[in-house]
Design an enzyme around this catalytic site. Sequence first.
Site, mmCIF file in Angstrom:
data_model
loop_
_atom_site.group_PDB
_atom_site.id
_atom_site.type_symbol
_atom_site.label_atom_id
_atom_site.label_comp_id
_atom_site.label_asym_id
_atom_site.label_seq_id
_atom_site.Cartn_x
_atom_site.Cartn_y
_atom_site.Cartn_z
ATOM 1 N N ARG A 1 12.651 -14.469 26.702
ATOM 2 C CA ARG A 1 11.636 -13.628 26.218
ATOM 3 C C ARG A 1 10.823 -13.988 25.311
ATOM 4 O O ARG A 1 11.586 -14.782 24.467
ATOM 5 C CB ARG A 1 12.086 -12.150 25.830
ATOM 6 C CG ARG A 1 12.832 -11.461 27.043
ATOM 7 C CD ARG A 1 13.104 -9.890 26.623
ATOM 8 N NE ARG A 1 13.996 -9.864 25.483
ATOM 9 C CZ ARG A 1 13.988 -8.858 24.719
ATOM 10 N NH1 ARG A 1 13.381 -7.812 25.002
ATOM 11 N NH2 ARG A 1 15.079 -8.892 23.595
ATOM 12 N N ASP B 1 22.794 -16.026 20.450
ATOM 13 C CA ASP B 1 22.155 -14.534 20.723
ATOM 14 C C ASP B 1 23.125 -13.544 20.126
ATOM 15 O O ASP B 1 22.997 -12.331 19.924
ATOM 16 C CB ASP B 1 22.216 -14.502 22.350
ATOM 17 C CG ASP B 1 23.430 -14.972 22.867
ATOM 18 O OD1 ASP B 1 24.186 -15.695 22.333
ATOM 19 O OD2 ASP B 1 23.454 -14.994 24.152
ATOM 20 N N SER C 1 21.140 -19.716 22.723
ATOM 21 C CA SER C 1 22.200 -19.203 22.909
ATOM 22 C C SER C 1 23.221 -20.399 23.641
ATOM 23 O O SER C 1 23.868 -20.106 24.526
ATOM 24 C CB SER C 1 22.113 -17.949 23.862
ATOM 25 O OG SER C 1 21.397 -17.039 23.287
#
Length: 874
Positions: A495, A613, A559
Amino acid sequence: FTLKTMQVVKNTCFRGQPSVFFISLFFYPPEKGDFLALDLGGTNFRVLLVKVSDNGKQKVEMENQIYAIPEELMRGSGSELFDHIAECLANFLEKLGIKNQKLPLGFTFSFPCQQTKLDESILVSWTKGFKSHGVEGRDVVSLLRKAIKKRGDFDIDIVAVINDTVGTMMTCGYDDHHCEIGLIVGTGTNACYMEEMRHLELVEGDEGRMCVNMEWGAFGDDGTLDDLRTDFDREIDAGSLNPGKQLFEKMISGMYMGELVRLILVKMAKEDLVFKGHTTPDLLTTGHFQTSFVSAIENDKSEGLVSVEKVLRGLGLDPSGEDCVATQRVCQVVSTRAAHLCAATLVSVLRQIRDNKAAERLRTTIGVDGSVYKNHPQFARRLHKMVRRLVPDCDVRFLRSEDGSGKGAAMVTAVAYRLATQHAERQRILDALRLSREQLLEVKRRMGEEINRGLAKESHDQATVKMLPTYVRSTPDGTEHGDFLALDLGGTNFRVLLVRVRGGKRRSVEMHNKIYAIPQEAMQGTGEELFDHIVHCIADFLEYMGMKGASLPLGFTFSFPCHQNKLDQGILLKWTKGFKATGCEGEDVVSLLKDAIHRREEFDLDVVAVVNDTVGTMMTCGYEDPLCEVGLIVGTGTNACYMEEMQNVELVEGDEGRMCVNMEWGAFGDHGELDDFSTEFDRAVDDCATNPGKQRYEKMISGMYLGEIVRNVLLEFTAKGLLFRGKLSERLKTRGIFETKFLSQIESDRLALRQVRSILQHLGLTSSTCDDSILVKEVCSVVARRAAQLCGAGLAAVVDKIRQNRNLSKLKITVGVDGTLYKLHPHFSSIMHETVRDLAPQCEVTFLQSEDGSGKGAALITAVACRIRDAGQR
């Protein structure tokens, strides 16, 4: 007895909730072996040895012996009755020389019983002249076992107890797979049929079908048949052993048919209509006009009705020709009424099955047994004719059971024995995936050890749980403000976000985002290709937001395992989750991103922070709840972070305050810490992964691997013939075909098993059964439960570590959680919560689900870093 009357009987038969008794079996696969059967339902009983062989074509051979039950035992002590049965069983085994073998036995017990499982049957009430005391309300299987144990000279395994109607249905079902109704018309009468589980309110579950033993002999005991019963029926009932009970049976069955004829003949004689008004002691004696006489009389087609005259003379009468004709007519009326009543109730069953199937036309087979049906010359024909007349839209075949219900009991036993063996084997396999509380406590302990090893400078390099410093030391204080970009990269999608932070009393966070896919070729190509793709997507987003060429501070949620020496630098240690882009491991991902931005020459960005994350999730939830000091991700992968005391973070100088530590706990177990909890299925998944030997904990927990663990279990079950009838589909052989989302769908409480079957059909298993669906659901449940428990054990180690750091007897803390598995699986979160509560009882843990993903957290960390940086410049 008119057709209209029969419509009344037919329509009344299914009124209200019937008393039902159950047997649930999955029949018709090839069985083999030696099985015993005991068939008790009247004054005689049979013991059978049934040999089932399967050499390409199934073959059944039977040996049997009939034993009498003396009348004093039928009405005496129950223990003596079962002692007698055990003695006859011992005699049979000795004759065949198999007394030393422990064989499985099926018990046909043809009296009304309440069943809660296949090998337990509580006698509701005796019928057919039996009155042995001390048996009603007790389990007849236990009574038989007790009698056998008391003897001590042989042993058997009583696997199943069934009714004779069920045995008949199963016997006939062996020859005709359309058989779904069993009917007995002999000494007594009863029926059973296959009912939809959704209609059986006394049994849990609504999928598939179950055989229901109707015990229809008691139909009418509530007065339903009062307008059809005659004075003769009432007289028979009054003189019976069980007045007011089994009223329908007393109008139909062989135990009462001859007595009905006798009472009618006595009445006619007393009214001077036959025998010149004379009666004899024999005609006046209950039971002296046997049902076999009715069959013989109706079978007499001789000119002088010789058989009729012989029967009547045997009763001391001197009949005329007219008397013989009248007697034969009485027999015809009584047996015809019985056949038609039986037909009317049978039609109710047929209609029920047809409606269940929503079929315009039903094709079915009725398995039939019983002396009246078999021996009476006209009963069967009249029954068939009336059934077909009442339900012309049903194609009904009547199949006579030639082997009695004993063979059916043996076949039920064979199936039950196979199912029990298969169940035991399935549970043995699944038990390896079930973890005890002691094992989970050991996982917690080992995780605690690895946490300490990862924090310590001396053991850090050897630790599997790396405990990486994130340089995030502060949470939002409410004064942050401004526009920030965030990138959230942690799986096959990523995103780009614009986060507008407003501080002060009316603080708020406004977000705009767009999701982009990462093609497989970018994931496994070169690092330049991957980061060029990311920058291309950032440019697209800025244009989409009308901010082309803008320069904003950026937070990068990355992440993957990284080593950080400062907030805006992250050295990639290794790729996980299927990424393999070259030229990245060992490099600073912030530099790789900046290089790609410069190559594009369209805009510039100030990369302020690179975070994991889990850290982003913790910060997002921390914005809502100041007690949030742990971040947890359970999605494609799994990881956790938490606020550790600086004095324990030996890789970073300074002892004051706290720092968020990125645990990278997915690698827990890479040095063998989980080997004694790992199964062959875990090893198969690991061997075929892109990173064998790495991320072992993650491979037992996360969404990327659970579906594959399930697939490997299903392959094992199928190879052993425990599932899908031993037949694999090509699609199920394909690695990765069983997606983890299927686990969530299959375990959903709202998903009916027929929908589970549609998932299996998607996997090429077009002939999977309802039972296969139940087993697949169980496998999914066991695998997901273990994942949730393992995750909970790791988290329990984390919260207990925080409690111990602070020397607290009780810790109150919030865990911010994100990830598709945690969010979408119907039971994962609750099992994980329960495990944490159990393994860390001194910690009061609240779970806060992150609704905005970790991207918002990256922007908040960036906002905090900008606030601190701006304050330092002033």
